[in-house]
Design an enzyme around this catalytic site. Sequence first.
Site, PDB file in Angstrom:
ATOM      1  CB  SER A 104      -0.950  -0.001   1.191  1.00 25.67           C
ATOM      2  OG  SER A 104      -0.228  -0.177   2.385  1.00 25.67           O
ATOM      3  CG  ASP A 326      -2.228   4.785   8.485  1.00 28.09           C
ATOM      4  OD1 ASP A 326      -1.019   4.583   8.689  1.00 28.09           O
ATOM      5  OD2 ASP A 326      -2.775   4.616   7.375  1.00 28.09           O
ATOM      6  CG  HIS A 329      -0.781   3.832   4.672  1.00 28.14           C
ATOM      7  ND1 HIS A 329      -1.387   3.026   5.609  1.00 28.14           N
ATOM      8  CD2 HIS A 329      -0.397   3.020   3.670  1.00 28.14           C
ATOM      9  CE1 HIS A 329      -1.367   1.771   5.189  1.00 28.14           C
ATOM     10  NE2 HIS A 329      -0.768   1.739   4.027  1.00 28.14           N
TER      11      HIS A 329
END
Length: 354
Positions: A104, A326, A329
């Site tokens: 990702s 998160d 990311h």
Amino acid sequence: MEMRLKSNLYMVLMILSPLMEVEAAAMECDLFEGNWVLDESYPLYNESSCSFVEKEFNCVNNGRPDRSYLKFRWQPHGCSLSRFDGPKFLEKLKGKTIMYVGDSLSRNQWISMLCMIHSSLPTANYVVNISAIQDMTTYTFTDFGLKVSYHHSLYLVDIVKQRIGRVLKLDTLTNGKLWLEADYLVFNTWHWWNRRGASQPFDYIEDGSRIYKDMDRVVAFGKAVVTWGRWLDANLLLNKTKVFFQGISPSHYNGTDWGEPKAKSCSGQQVPLLTTTYPGASPPALAVLKKSLQTIKKPVTLLDITNLSLLRIDGHPSAYGLGVVDCSHWCLAGVPDTWNVLLYNLMFQDEEVS
Ligand SMILES: *[C@@H]1O[C@H](CO)[C@@H](O)[C@H](O)[C@H]1NC(C)=O
Ligand SMILES: *[C@@H]1O[C@H](CO)[C@@H](O)[C@H](O)[C@H]1NC(C)=O
Ligand SMILES: *[C@@H]1O[C@H](CO)[C@@H](O)[C@H](O)[C@H]1NC(C)=O
Ligand SMILES: *[C@@H]1O[C@H](CO)[C@@H](O)[C@H](O)[C@H]1NC(C)=O
Ligand SMILES: *[C@@H]1O[C@H](CO)[C@@H](O)[C@H](O)[C@H]1NC(C)=O
């Protein structure tokens, strides 16, 4: 007369030599060494006008209240980066394919690139092709025949279902056929090597002729990169393809690393560290990656984004991603735009500057 000529020549040399020094400095400039500077012309695009941004990365839309994290530009010490010029990029890459391959974090960088292209030329038409079987998505900017693809591959090497269970095979790579279509390849794998428990998508690791229940994950990662390099050496046509490795994208879950021992995550961080070096340690996977890359004969350019991203404690979605905190990311617009600016600066480095 002779005196004048001599002094003119001297003048010319005087004028030339500082220029030559600048040129030499520019050639030696390490693009990855520098610091973040405030730049009001940033971000490179407004996420609200880029429909490619997925919810996961769309921090503004998810309610992130602060905006200053959008305003920082990477400034190398020895030179300046060329600003991304979308129309020039599309023109130069007519008929070409850029492919991001990995987890990702690759998707994060791929979407950033789509937004950078789209925002610089919003009228450029595009079509999308999603192949579920191959786990690949391609946007084609049809007026230019430019394809920008993402091939989802967590480990680059194979995971095979066998009688004993799912086996991660450090020595085999059979998924690479799709990559041969690309003119520019940007690979990445690392974050999933640390997965354990329910979200770990394998049961065993095969290394050579031995099968292990588990092993040191950094070591395993290094072996997989060597296998990937062997694949490059055996399969790639140098005159067609340029290969980049995205490097190790860092996470920020431990404030001790950046001098805030009470911070348990990146939550609430609004500005980058404005220093040149990160106070915490370098991720161990980076040293292993660099060592593995040395085993490859074909040229691979490391997009050495670890240090500059380590300084961006403010760049993650934190609570403004998919809900869970998160700090792995990156928000878009944001840090991956800089990775792509660096890529842009390196893609054409051995061509004539026009
Ligand atoms: C990144 O930081 C480490 C530790 O400070 C240093 O050894 C390394 O040279 C840096 N790399 C770059 C590309 O600046
Ligand atoms: C993006 O554009 C929208 C609509 O024009 C505007 O309201 C918003 O503030 C902009 N976002 C940023 C981060 O500048
Ligand atoms: C869509 O992509 C897949 C995978 O690359 C490819 O096999 C297929 O031919 C493509 N379809 C179209 C219509 O381009
Ligand atoms: C690239 O090199 C291969 C092998 O040397 C050759 O067969 C091929 O024609 C070359 N392609 C181009 C575009 O020059
Ligand atoms: C954070 O890092 C420090 C220094 O490396 C370490 O001592 C500490 O255990 C870490 N904290 C957590 C919660 O992992």
